[in-house]
Design a protein around this motif. Sequence first.
Motif, PDB file in Angstrom:
ATOM      1  N   LEU A 109       0.797  -1.319   0.212  1.00  0.00           N
ATOM      2  CA  LEU A 109       0.367   0.107  -0.318  1.00  0.00           C
ATOM      3  C   LEU A 109       0.758   1.484   0.048  1.00  0.00           C
ATOM      4  N   ASP A 110       0.362   2.276  -0.336  1.00  0.00           N
ATOM      5  CA  ASP A 110       0.677   3.951  -0.131  1.00  0.00           C
ATOM      6  C   ASP A 110      -0.608   3.989   0.823  1.00  0.00           C
ATOM      7  N   ILE A 111       0.340   4.192   2.179  1.00  0.00           N
ATOM      8  CA  ILE A 111      -0.706   5.588   3.161  1.00  0.00           C
ATOM      9  C   ILE A 111       0.015   6.635   2.952  1.00  0.00           C
ATOM     10  N   LEU A 112      -1.355   7.283   3.047  1.00  0.00           N
ATOM     11  CA  LEU A 112      -1.509   9.284   3.161  1.00  0.00           C
ATOM     12  C   LEU A 112      -1.788   9.230   4.379  1.00  0.00           C
ATOM     13  N   TRP A 113      -1.219  10.222   4.871  1.00  0.00           N
ATOM     14  CA  TRP A 113      -1.822  10.641   6.095  1.00  0.00           C
ATOM     15  C   TRP A 113      -2.086  12.188   6.161  1.00  0.00           C
ATOM     16  N   GLY A 127       1.894  14.026   5.041  1.00  0.00           N
ATOM     17  CA  GLY A 127       2.645  12.604   5.265  1.00  0.00           C
ATOM     18  C   GLY A 127       2.112  11.630   4.138  1.00  0.00           C
ATOM     19  N   ILE A 128       3.350  10.525   3.728  1.00  0.00           N
ATOM     20  CA  ILE A 128       3.121  10.464   2.600  1.00  0.00           C
ATOM     21  C   ILE A 128       4.069   8.711   3.177  1.00  0.00           C
ATOM     22  N   PRO A 146       5.482  -2.718   2.161  1.00  0.00           N
ATOM     23  CA  PRO A 146       4.915  -3.909   1.955  1.00  0.00           C
ATOM     24  C   PRO A 146       4.268  -4.806   2.993  1.00  0.00           C
ATOM     25  N   VAL A 147       3.803  -5.793   2.629  1.00  0.00           N
ATOM     26  CA  VAL A 147       3.239  -6.628   2.999  1.00  0.00           C
ATOM     27  C   VAL A 147       4.300  -7.611   3.824  1.00  0.00           C
ATOM     28  N   PRO A 148       3.598  -8.127   5.542  1.00  0.00           N
ATOM     29  CA  PRO A 148       4.823  -8.536   6.468  1.00  0.00           C
ATOM     30  C   PRO A 148       5.616  -9.642   5.412  1.00  0.00           C
ATOM     31  N   ALA A 188       0.092   0.143  -3.426  1.00  0.00           N
ATOM     32  CA  ALA A 188       1.164   0.852  -3.688  1.00  0.00           C
ATOM     33  C   ALA A 188       1.366   1.209  -5.560  1.00  0.00           C
ATOM     34  N   GLY A 189       2.181   2.525  -5.358  1.00  0.00           N
ATOM     35  CA  GLY A 189       2.619   3.217  -6.355  1.00  0.00           C
ATOM     36  C   GLY A 189       1.838   3.991  -7.039  1.00  0.00           C
TER      37      GLY A 189
END
Length: 156
Positions: A91-95, A103-104, A109-111, A133-134
Motif C-alpha cells: 500500500l501507499d498510506i496517505l496521512w 505525510g505519505i 510492504p506485506v509482512p 502501492a505506487g
Amino acid sequence: MLKTIFFALFAFVLIVLLGFLLNRPKIGSSGKFVDIEIREKVFRSEIADTIATRSRGLSGRETLADDRAMFFIFPFAGPQSFWMRGMKFSLDILWINGERIVGIDKNVPVPTGLELAIYSPPGPVDRVLEINAGLADKFGFRVGDMISLVGAITTN
C-alpha cells in the motif's frame, strides 16, 4: 462442573469468532463509502470509522482496484499508527490532518515474518487513506496536497 463451564465458554467464544470471520464486510459489499478527490483523481473509498473497522482495515482482502481506497476516520487528531497484519498486497498510506496530506508512506510492504512493522505519521492526523502501492507516485501526490470529499457518504 468447572470443566463443563470452561468447555461451554470456549465453544461460545469459538462460535462468535467464526461468525465474525465469516461475515466480514468486503470492499464492494455493504458498508459506508465516499468519493475522495486528490489532484483530480477520485477514489471510491470504503469508510473505516469504528474501532472494529479501523482495526480490520483491508486485512485479508486479495486485491484493491486502482480507483478504490480505504478511508480511516478518527474521532480526534493524534499519532495514529498502522500495521500490515493480514495484508496480501502493498500500500501507499496517505496521512491526513483536516483536508491536507501531512505525510505519505510509499510502497509499504506485506509482512514476511512474525514481526509487524508499525507505521506512524509525521504529526497528528485525523484521517488516513490507503491506496495501492505506487499510486501516490503515479498521480504525483505530495505532502501539502488537499483532499476533498465528493458528494455524500453512501452505502454500497
